[in-house]
Design a protein around this motif. Structure first.
Motif, PDB file in Angstrom:
ATOM      1  N   THR A 174       0.852  -1.197   0.000  1.00  0.00           N
ATOM      2  CA  THR A 174       0.000   0.000   0.000  1.00  0.00           C
ATOM      3  C   THR A 174       0.890   1.251   0.000  1.00  0.00           C
ATOM      4  N   GLY A 175       0.330   2.340  -0.504  1.00  0.00           N
ATOM      5  CA  GLY A 175       1.142   3.559  -0.643  1.00  0.00           C
ATOM      6  C   GLY A 175       2.220   3.378  -1.688  1.00  0.00           C
ATOM      7  N   ALA A 176       1.915   2.556  -2.713  1.00  0.00           N
ATOM      8  CA  ALA A 176       2.937   2.139  -3.684  1.00  0.00           C
ATOM      9  C   ALA A 176       3.334   3.242  -4.660  1.00  0.00           C
ATOM     10  N   ALA A 177       2.544   4.332  -4.735  1.00  0.00           N
ATOM     11  CA  ALA A 177       2.934   5.439  -5.615  1.00  0.00           C
ATOM     12  C   ALA A 177       4.000   6.316  -4.966  1.00  0.00           C
ATOM     13  N   GLY A 178       4.215   6.150  -3.660  1.00  0.00           N
ATOM     14  CA  GLY A 178       5.116   7.032  -2.933  1.00  0.00           C
ATOM     15  C   GLY A 178       6.565   6.582  -2.977  1.00  0.00           C
ATOM     16  N   GLY A 179       7.396   7.312  -2.257  1.00  0.00           N
ATOM     17  CA  GLY A 179       8.835   7.079  -2.291  1.00  0.00           C
ATOM     18  C   GLY A 179       9.228   5.692  -1.799  1.00  0.00           C
ATOM     19  N   VAL A 180       8.816   5.341  -0.580  1.00  0.00           N
ATOM     20  CA  VAL A 180       9.178   4.028  -0.030  1.00  0.00           C
ATOM     21  C   VAL A 180       8.406   2.921  -0.741  1.00  0.00           C
ATOM     22  N   GLY A 181       7.090   3.141  -0.939  1.00  0.00           N
ATOM     23  CA  GLY A 181       6.261   2.096  -1.554  1.00  0.00           C
ATOM     24  C   GLY A 181       6.772   1.687  -2.919  1.00  0.00           C
ATOM     25  N   GLY A 237      -7.326   3.014  -4.732  1.00  0.00           N
ATOM     26  CA  GLY A 237      -8.387   3.145  -3.735  1.00  0.00           C
ATOM     27  C   GLY A 237      -7.861   3.681  -2.424  1.00  0.00           C
ATOM     28  N   ASP A 238      -8.809   4.018  -1.545  1.00  0.00           N
ATOM     29  CA  ASP A 238      -8.492   4.518  -0.211  1.00  0.00           C
ATOM     30  C   ASP A 238      -8.153   3.328   0.684  1.00  0.00           C
ATOM     31  N   VAL A 239      -6.967   3.349   1.256  1.00  0.00           N
ATOM     32  CA  VAL A 239      -6.474   2.233   2.070  1.00  0.00           C
ATOM     33  C   VAL A 239      -7.402   1.938   3.258  1.00  0.00           C
ATOM     34  N   ASN A 246       2.026   0.316   4.126  1.00  0.00           N
ATOM     35  CA  ASN A 246       2.986   1.412   4.021  1.00  0.00           C
ATOM     36  C   ASN A 246       2.327   2.777   3.781  1.00  0.00           C
ATOM     37  N   ALA A 247       1.059   2.793   3.313  1.00  0.00           N
ATOM     38  CA  ALA A 247       0.395   4.083   3.036  1.00  0.00           C
ATOM     39  C   ALA A 247       0.217   4.857   4.345  1.00  0.00           C
ATOM     40  N   ALA A 248       0.478   6.151   4.306  1.00  0.00           N
ATOM     41  CA  ALA A 248       0.270   6.975   5.494  1.00  0.00           C
ATOM     42  C   ALA A 248       0.269   8.441   5.125  1.00  0.00           C
ATOM     43  N   ARG A 249      -0.317   9.231   6.037  1.00  0.00           N
ATOM     44  CA  ARG A 249      -0.240  10.694   5.939  1.00  0.00           C
ATOM     45  C   ARG A 249       0.576  11.212   7.108  1.00  0.00           C
ATOM     46  N   PHE A 250       1.301  12.303   6.844  1.00  0.00           N
ATOM     47  CA  PHE A 250       2.141  12.931   7.874  1.00  0.00           C
ATOM     48  C   PHE A 250       1.435  14.181   8.386  1.00  0.00           C
ATOM     49  N   ASN A 280       4.567  -3.768   8.574  1.00  0.00           N
ATOM     50  CA  ASN A 280       3.952  -2.454   8.701  1.00  0.00           C
ATOM     51  C   ASN A 280       5.038  -1.390   8.724  1.00  0.00           C
ATOM     52  N   THR A 281       4.760  -0.238   8.116  1.00  0.00           N
ATOM     53  CA  THR A 281       5.725   0.867   8.192  1.00  0.00           C
ATOM     54  C   THR A 281       5.343   1.758   9.363  1.00  0.00           C
ATOM     55  N   GLY A 282       6.122   1.655  10.423  1.00  0.00           N
ATOM     56  CA  GLY A 282       5.948   2.531  11.583  1.00  0.00           C
ATOM     57  C   GLY A 282       6.792   3.772  11.421  1.00  0.00           C
ATOM     58  N   SER A 283       7.369   4.250  12.519  1.00  0.00           N
ATOM     59  CA  SER A 283       8.215   5.452  12.460  1.00  0.00           C
ATOM     60  C   SER A 283       8.929   5.634  13.787  1.00  0.00           C
ATOM     61  N   MET A 284      10.086   6.311  13.722  1.00  0.00           N
ATOM     62  CA  MET A 284      10.731   6.688  14.981  1.00  0.00           C
ATOM     63  C   MET A 284       9.805   7.606  15.790  1.00  0.00           C
ATOM     64  N   LEU A 318      -0.096  13.852  16.810  1.00  0.00           N
ATOM     65  CA  LEU A 318      -1.055  13.056  16.036  1.00  0.00           C
ATOM     66  C   LEU A 318      -0.330  11.985  15.213  1.00  0.00           C
ATOM     67  N   TYR A 319       0.655  12.395  14.418  1.00  0.00           N
ATOM     68  CA  TYR A 319       1.392  11.425  13.598  1.00  0.00           C
ATOM     69  C   TYR A 319       2.039  10.370  14.501  1.00  0.00           C
ATOM     70  N   GLY A 320       2.669  10.817  15.589  1.00  0.00           N
ATOM     71  CA  GLY A 320       3.331   9.887  16.508  1.00  0.00           C
ATOM     72  C   GLY A 320       2.354   8.907  17.131  1.00  0.00           C
ATOM     73  N   PRO A 323      11.287   3.733  10.517  1.00  0.00           N
ATOM     74  CA  PRO A 323      12.326   4.579   9.910  1.00  0.00           C
ATOM     75  C   PRO A 323      12.499   5.914  10.626  1.00  0.00           C
ATOM     76  N   GLY A 324      13.720   6.443  10.540  1.00  0.00           N
ATOM     77  CA  GLY A 324      13.951   7.849  10.813  1.00  0.00           C
ATOM     78  C   GLY A 324      13.596   8.609   9.541  1.00  0.00           C
ATOM     79  N   HIS A 325      14.175   9.792   9.357  1.00  0.00           N
ATOM     80  CA  HIS A 325      13.846  10.555   8.146  1.00  0.00           C
ATOM     81  C   HIS A 325      14.306   9.804   6.896  1.00  0.00           C
ATOM     82  N   ILE A 326      13.438   9.807   5.869  1.00  0.00           N
ATOM     83  CA  ILE A 326      13.745   9.167   4.582  1.00  0.00           C
ATOM     84  C   ILE A 326      13.674  10.243   3.508  1.00  0.00           C
ATOM     85  N   GLU A 327      14.547  10.133   2.513  1.00  0.00           N
ATOM     86  CA  GLU A 327      14.580  11.139   1.440  1.00  0.00           C
ATOM     87  C   GLU A 327      13.432  10.899   0.454  1.00  0.00           C
TER      88      GLU A 327
HETATM   89  N1  NAD Z   1       9.614   9.968   4.677  1.00  0.00           N
HETATM   90  C1  NAD Z   1       9.908   9.907   5.971  1.00  0.00           C
HETATM   91  O1  NAD Z   1      10.717  10.704   6.473  1.00  0.00           O
HETATM   92  C2  NAD Z   1       9.300   8.828   6.827  1.00  0.00           C
HETATM   93  C3  NAD Z   1       9.826   8.616   8.105  1.00  0.00           C
HETATM   94  C4  NAD Z   1       9.318   7.598   8.894  1.00  0.00           C
HETATM   95  C5  NAD Z   1       8.288   6.813   8.418  1.00  0.00           C
HETATM   96  N2  NAD Z   1       7.782   7.046   7.171  1.00  0.00           N
HETATM   97  C6  NAD Z   1       6.697   6.188   6.711  1.00  0.00           C
HETATM   98  O2  NAD Z   1       7.053   5.610   5.472  1.00  0.00           O
HETATM   99  C7  NAD Z   1       5.849   5.300   4.755  1.00  0.00           C
HETATM  100  C8  NAD Z   1       5.987   5.754   3.316  1.00  0.00           C
HETATM  101  O3  NAD Z   1       6.151   7.152   3.289  1.00  0.00           O
HETATM  102  P1  NAD Z   1       6.928   7.902   2.103  1.00  0.00           P
HETATM  103  O4  NAD Z   1       8.045   8.626   2.734  1.00  0.00           O
HETATM  104  O5  NAD Z   1       7.159   6.971   0.999  1.00  0.00           O
HETATM  105  O6  NAD Z   1       5.818   8.994   1.734  1.00  0.00           O
HETATM  106  P2  NAD Z   1       5.058   9.286   0.355  1.00  0.00           P
HETATM  107  O7  NAD Z   1       4.199  10.476   0.642  1.00  0.00           O
HETATM  108  O8  NAD Z   1       6.043   9.345  -0.751  1.00  0.00           O
HETATM  109  O9  NAD Z   1       4.156   7.988   0.171  1.00  0.00           O
HETATM  110  C9  NAD Z   1       2.952   7.783   0.890  1.00  0.00           C
HETATM  111  C10 NAD Z   1       1.939   7.194  -0.084  1.00  0.00           C
HETATM  112  O10 NAD Z   1       0.729   6.868   0.646  1.00  0.00           O
HETATM  113  C11 NAD Z   1      -0.366   7.203  -0.193  1.00  0.00           C
HETATM  114  N3  NAD Z   1      -1.575   7.412   0.597  1.00  0.00           N
HETATM  115  C12 NAD Z   1      -1.825   8.421   1.480  1.00  0.00           C
HETATM  116  N4  NAD Z   1      -3.075   8.312   1.945  1.00  0.00           N
HETATM  117  C13 NAD Z   1      -3.641   7.211   1.366  1.00  0.00           C
HETATM  118  C14 NAD Z   1      -4.895   6.580   1.450  1.00  0.00           C
HETATM  119  N5  NAD Z   1      -5.880   7.066   2.238  1.00  0.00           N
HETATM  120  N6  NAD Z   1      -5.112   5.473   0.705  1.00  0.00           N
HETATM  121  C15 NAD Z   1      -4.138   4.959  -0.114  1.00  0.00           C
HETATM  122  N7  NAD Z   1      -2.915   5.537  -0.237  1.00  0.00           N
HETATM  123  C16 NAD Z   1      -2.673   6.646   0.497  1.00  0.00           C
HETATM  124  C17 NAD Z   1       0.064   8.488  -0.908  1.00  0.00           C
HETATM  125  O11 NAD Z   1      -0.708   8.709  -2.086  1.00  0.00           O
HETATM  126  C18 NAD Z   1       1.533   8.188  -1.200  1.00  0.00           C
HETATM  127  O12 NAD Z   1       1.710   7.606  -2.477  1.00  0.00           O
HETATM  128  C19 NAD Z   1       4.715   5.938   5.542  1.00  0.00           C
HETATM  129  O13 NAD Z   1       4.075   4.943   6.318  1.00  0.00           O
HETATM  130  C20 NAD Z   1       5.408   6.914   6.439  1.00  0.00           C
HETATM  131  O14 NAD Z   1       4.677   7.175   7.625  1.00  0.00           O
HETATM  132  C21 NAD Z   1       8.260   8.038   6.360  1.00  0.00           C
END
Ligand code: NAD
Length: 249
Positions: free
Chosen positions: A14-21, A57-59, A85-89, A133-137, A148-150, A179-183
């Motif tokens: 999930t969240g596969a369009a994003g950086g980590v996904g 779709g909405d996760v 892995n999908a999440a909002r910050f 699951n993708t958690g966070s520091m 809230l995010y924490g 993870p800590g901060h990710i680029e």
């Molecule tokens: N980038 C960081 O510094 C960092 C640090 C610690 C943890 N994380 C975690 O890593 C994971 C991936 O984050 P990232 O850095 O790749 O961010 P990102 O914003 O590049 O990717 C997140 C993806 O989740 C998707 N998403 C958001 N809401 C959604 C929903 N309701 N339904 C389906 N998809 C949804 C977004 O469209 C996006 O593609 C997250 O769980 C985030 O909390 C990130």
């Protein structure tokens, strides 16, 4: 309790369009696996290939989770892995964190992961598969402006432990990376798009990690791929920091 080594790996990300996904999708396909790439953002369609099916779709909707599981089994014949892995910050002080925003992040970050574990349980029991699951520091330590995010990430860590113990008798392993901060662009809504302020904030964040830099999406993806793999066959209920020593310091 380990997945059969000869079994074709089929993983929902999930969240596969994003950086980590997207880095996780690339890593799993490079290792010979099949992937169901899921995101709210239709840009996830760019990942579609013979090895990658796409679900938009909405996760946090039960129907999205069920669609992803049905797609894995229907197109690739099984489900062996799930990456929640999908999440909002969010970054805001308590006084400026509204109730609606609270519900929205809890919905995406926590309910979304729970509903995917629920929908995938039977198929993962069949394959003796694994969840990461993708958690966070931010779910492990205290810091300002991330209440809230924490809290959502602390909940994801506890979801991991609870599911690991409940599902172990079915042969399903459940772990998390923290993870800590990710680029990636994850914090972009909270930073100026360019300029000195952005550069200074990002430089400070990188240097706050004892190793002096942030993680790349590929480094986090590699940790996720390991936890999914049969090589991690006796690892379950673990929250693995991928944070350059941040939480140890
Ligand atoms: N980038 C960081 O510094 C960092 C640090 C610690 C943890 N994380 C975690 O890593 C994971 C991936 O984050 P990232 O850095 O790749 O961010 P990102 O914003 O590049 O990717 C997140 C993806 O989740 C998707 N998403 C958001 N809401 C959604 C929903 N309701 N339904 C389906 N998809 C949804 C977004 O469209 C996006 O593609 C997250 O769980 C985030 O909390 C990130």
């Amino acid at each position: 309790m380990t997945q059969h080594p000869a079994q074709q790996a089929v993983t929902i990300v999930t969240g596969a369009a994003g950086g980590v996904g997207s880095a996780v999708v690339r890593a799993l396909v490079a290792a010979g696996g099949k992937v169901v790439a899921e995101d709210l953002d239709p840009a996830v369609g760019a990942l579609a290939s013979d090895d990658v099916a796409v679900v938009v779709g909405d996760v946090a909707e039960e129907s999205t989770a069920e669609d992803a599981v049905a797609t894995a089994v229907g197109r690739f014949g099984a489900l062996t892995g799930l990456v929640n892995n999908a999440a909002r910050f969010n970054m805001s002080p308590i006084s400026e964190t509204g109730a609606d925003l609270w519900d929205a992040l809890m919905r995406t970050n926590v309910r979304g992961a729970f509903l995917h574990i629920k929908a995938a349980e039977d198929a993962l029991a069949e394959s003796r598969g694994a969840v990461v699951n993708t958690g966070s520091m931010s779910g492990l330590i205290g810091m300002p402006d991330q209440i809230l995010y924490g809290a959502t990430k602390g909940a994801v860590h506890q979801l991991t432990r609870m599911a690991a113990i409940e599902l172990a008798p079915k042969g399903i392993r459940v772990n998390a990376v923290a993870p800590g901060h990710i680029e990636t662009g994850f914090m972009d809504d909270f930073l100026p798009p360019t300029g000195e302020v952005r550069d200074t904030v990002l430089t400070d964040i990188r240097h706050s990690h004892p190793i002096g830099r942030s993680s790349t999406p590929e480094e986090v993806a590699a940790a996720i791929a390991f936890l999914l793999s049969p090589a991690a066959g006796t690892i379950t209920g673990v929250i693995l920091p991928v944070d350059g020593g941040y939480t140890t310091a």
